[in-house]
Motif scaffolding. Structure first.
Motif, mmCIF file in Angstrom:
data_model
loop_
_atom_site.group_PDB
_atom_site.id
_atom_site.type_symbol
_atom_site.label_atom_id
_atom_site.label_comp_id
_atom_site.label_asym_id
_atom_site.label_seq_id
_atom_site.Cartn_x
_atom_site.Cartn_y
_atom_site.Cartn_z
ATOM 1 N N ALA A 116 -39.467 -6.367 -29.768
ATOM 2 C CA ALA A 116 -38.900 -7.668 -29.366
ATOM 3 C C ALA A 116 -40.036 -8.600 -28.970
ATOM 4 O O ALA A 116 -41.089 -8.144 -28.516
ATOM 5 N N GLY A 117 -39.813 -9.898 -29.152
ATOM 6 C CA GLY A 117 -40.790 -10.900 -28.723
ATOM 7 C C GLY A 117 -41.866 -11.179 -29.756
ATOM 8 O O GLY A 117 -41.697 -10.901 -30.950
ATOM 9 N N ASP A 118 -42.979 -11.708 -29.279
ATOM 10 C CA ASP A 118 -44.045 -12.174 -30.182
ATOM 11 C C ASP A 118 -44.623 -11.069 -31.074
ATOM 12 O O ASP A 118 -45.202 -11.361 -32.116
ATOM 13 N N VAL A 119 -44.497 -9.803 -30.662
ATOM 14 C CA VAL A 119 -45.075 -8.718 -31.475
ATOM 15 C C VAL A 119 -44.404 -8.621 -32.844
ATOM 16 O O VAL A 119 -44.989 -8.112 -33.792
ATOM 17 N N CYS A 120 -43.170 -9.135 -32.954
ATOM 18 C CA CYS A 120 -42.520 -9.080 -34.279
ATOM 19 C C CYS A 120 -42.450 -10.465 -34.910
ATOM 20 O O CYS A 120 -41.689 -10.702 -35.844
ATOM 21 N N GLY A 121 -43.269 -11.395 -34.446
ATOM 22 C CA GLY A 121 -43.327 -12.742 -35.009
ATOM 23 C C GLY A 121 -43.554 -13.725 -33.877
ATOM 24 O O GLY A 121 -42.750 -13.773 -32.950
ATOM 25 N N VAL A 122 -44.648 -14.476 -33.959
ATOM 26 C CA VAL A 122 -45.004 -15.370 -32.850
ATOM 27 C C VAL A 122 -44.033 -16.542 -32.802
ATOM 28 O O VAL A 122 -43.884 -17.286 -33.767
#
Ligand SMILES: Cc1cc2nc3c(=O)[nH]c(=O)nc-3n(C[C@H](O)[C@H](O)[C@H](O)COP(=O)(O)OP(=O)(O)OC[C@H]3O[C@@H](n4cnc5c(N)ncnc54)[C@H](O)[C@@H]3O)c2cc1C
Length: 364
Positions: free
Chosen positions: A294-300
């Motif tokens: 979840a969050g920026d790790v899967c797309g900023v």
């Protein structure tokens, strides 16, 4: 070895909101955070956020962090924290290796793991880019807003996205002379409202311009900037020297996804999402069973979407562990709708394009 039902790596907005929703579902979690302060990027964001009220618009980032932490504290029998502890290894038997503040290593085994490690700043290749005094914009924000230290007195900001513009404004507020913001593209990347604030303070935002070289012996003392044409090629004869004692580089963020690669999760390079991201299904589960993101790790994106994704994934994890939230169906629909709303309109176009590329047309 310690055993947990849900291990959350990263105590930023996505990790905290997932912990809250998992707790409401009846799942205990352990949140591991490498910094001494919980809250992720929010702990250094003194500006008021945009967005809708549901995602704390008009509230300062640091205060949003406090709200999310307080929400977790209301479930303190269900959520525990380990701070100043870094996850350094993640293995196929769902065992993680952590290094604590005393540099001691230990292992934790989890039934389910949520990776919510956020993103790191991209670097820019130019001559002498390793001279002292050349910082990432996020690092400058941490220096100023967390530790009360100025990076220098005469600064050039490289990059005019929202982070570059916000940090430039904060530098000016702190009494630093922002001599110029330079931007390689032909348009300013960030919101007009941030750019206008800087322009009103007399800061020139120069597009189609990049940094070519930094000069200095012990530390940066000046930089050479040069104009770019429409093909991003240097325009001869346009070199200019600007004296500085600090340079701030703000050219984007990349998902901090190395733990996912270590675990063998299927990864894909998606430029619109910031770089290498895990291939995920609609439930945010990776190609490895029981490893979620979840969050920026899967797309900023932004804190607003990181928070909503955290809630969404926390619900899904509760359900998968056999403990559905009492309002599961309603909440899943609500958070899904909120994410769609956040990604609608012109500012969400990049994320929509990235997700389409990542998931394929059947999910777009
Ligand atoms: C200058 C700036 C301004 C911004 N302004 C806005 C705004 O106005 N509105 C908005 O909505 N968003 C804004 N954002 C974006 C927002 O801050 C991020 O999108 C959001 O914080 C992402 O949340 P996250 O939980 O995914 O990651 P993060 O907030 O980055 O949290 C990840 C956490 O994981 C920890 N971690 C990483 N690796 C490990 C490990 N191996 N072991 C243990 N812990 C680890 C990190 O220390 C960090 O605390 C801004 C960002 C910046 C930099």
């Amino acid at each position: 070895m310690q055993h947990v039902d849900l291990l959350i790596i990263g105590g930023g907005p996505s990790g905290l909101s997932a912990a809250k929703m998992a707790a409401e579902s009846g799942v205990k979690s352990l949140v591991i955070e490498r910094n001494s302060k919980i809250g992720g990027q929010l702990v250094k964001q003194t500006h008021m956020f945009f967005g809708s009220e549901k995602q704390y618009a008009k509230t300062r980032g640091i205060n949003i962090a406090e709200i999310l932490i307080q929400d977790c504290m209301e479930h303190k029998d269900m959520i525990s924290f380990m701070t100043e502890t870094t996850v350094v290894g993640l293995y196929p038997d769902y065992v993680v290796t952590v290094m604590d503040r005393n540099h001691q290593y230990s292992k934790i085994k989890a039934k389910t793991i949520l990776i919510a490690t956020g993103a790191s700043e991209k670097v820019l290749a130019f001559e002498n880019n390793d001279l002292p005094g050349i910082y990432g914009a996020g690092a400058v924000q941490t220096l100023m807003n967390v530790h009360g230290v100025l990076p220098g007195q005469d600064v050039v900001m490289v990059g005019s996205g929202n982070i570059g513009l916000i940090v430039s404004y904060q530098l000016m507020q702190a009494g630093v002379n922002v001599k110029r913001v330079i931007e390689a593209s032909s348009v300013i990347g960030g919101y007009k409202v941030h750019a206008s604030k800087l322009k009103r303070l007399g800061v020139d935002i120069q597009t189609q311009t990049t940094i070519k070289r930094a000069n200095g012996k012990e530390a940066v003392s000046s930089i050479i900037v040069q104009r770019l044409d429409d093909d991003w090629t240097f325009v001869p004869g346009t070199e200019e020297e600007i004296s500085v004692d600090a340079v701030c580089v703000s050219v984007g963020l990349s998902p901090l996804s190395n733990l996912l690669s270590m675990m063998g999760c299927e990864m894909k390079y998606v430029s619109a999402l910031g770089g290498h991201v895990p291939v995920i299904d609609q439930s945010h589960e990776t190609s490895v069973d029981n490893i979620f993101v979840a969050g920026d790790v899967c797309g900023v994106e932004e804190a607003s979407s990181a928070i909503v994704e955290g809630y969404y994934v926390g619900l899904i994890i509760g359900n998968k562990l056999g403990k559905p939230h009492p309002h599961y169906e309603h909440l899943i629909q609500d958070f899904s709708q909120q994410l769609d709303n956040l990604r609608s309109g012109p500012f969400g176009e990049k994320t929509r394009t990235g997700l389409k590329e990542l998931r394929g047309d059947q999910h777009a």
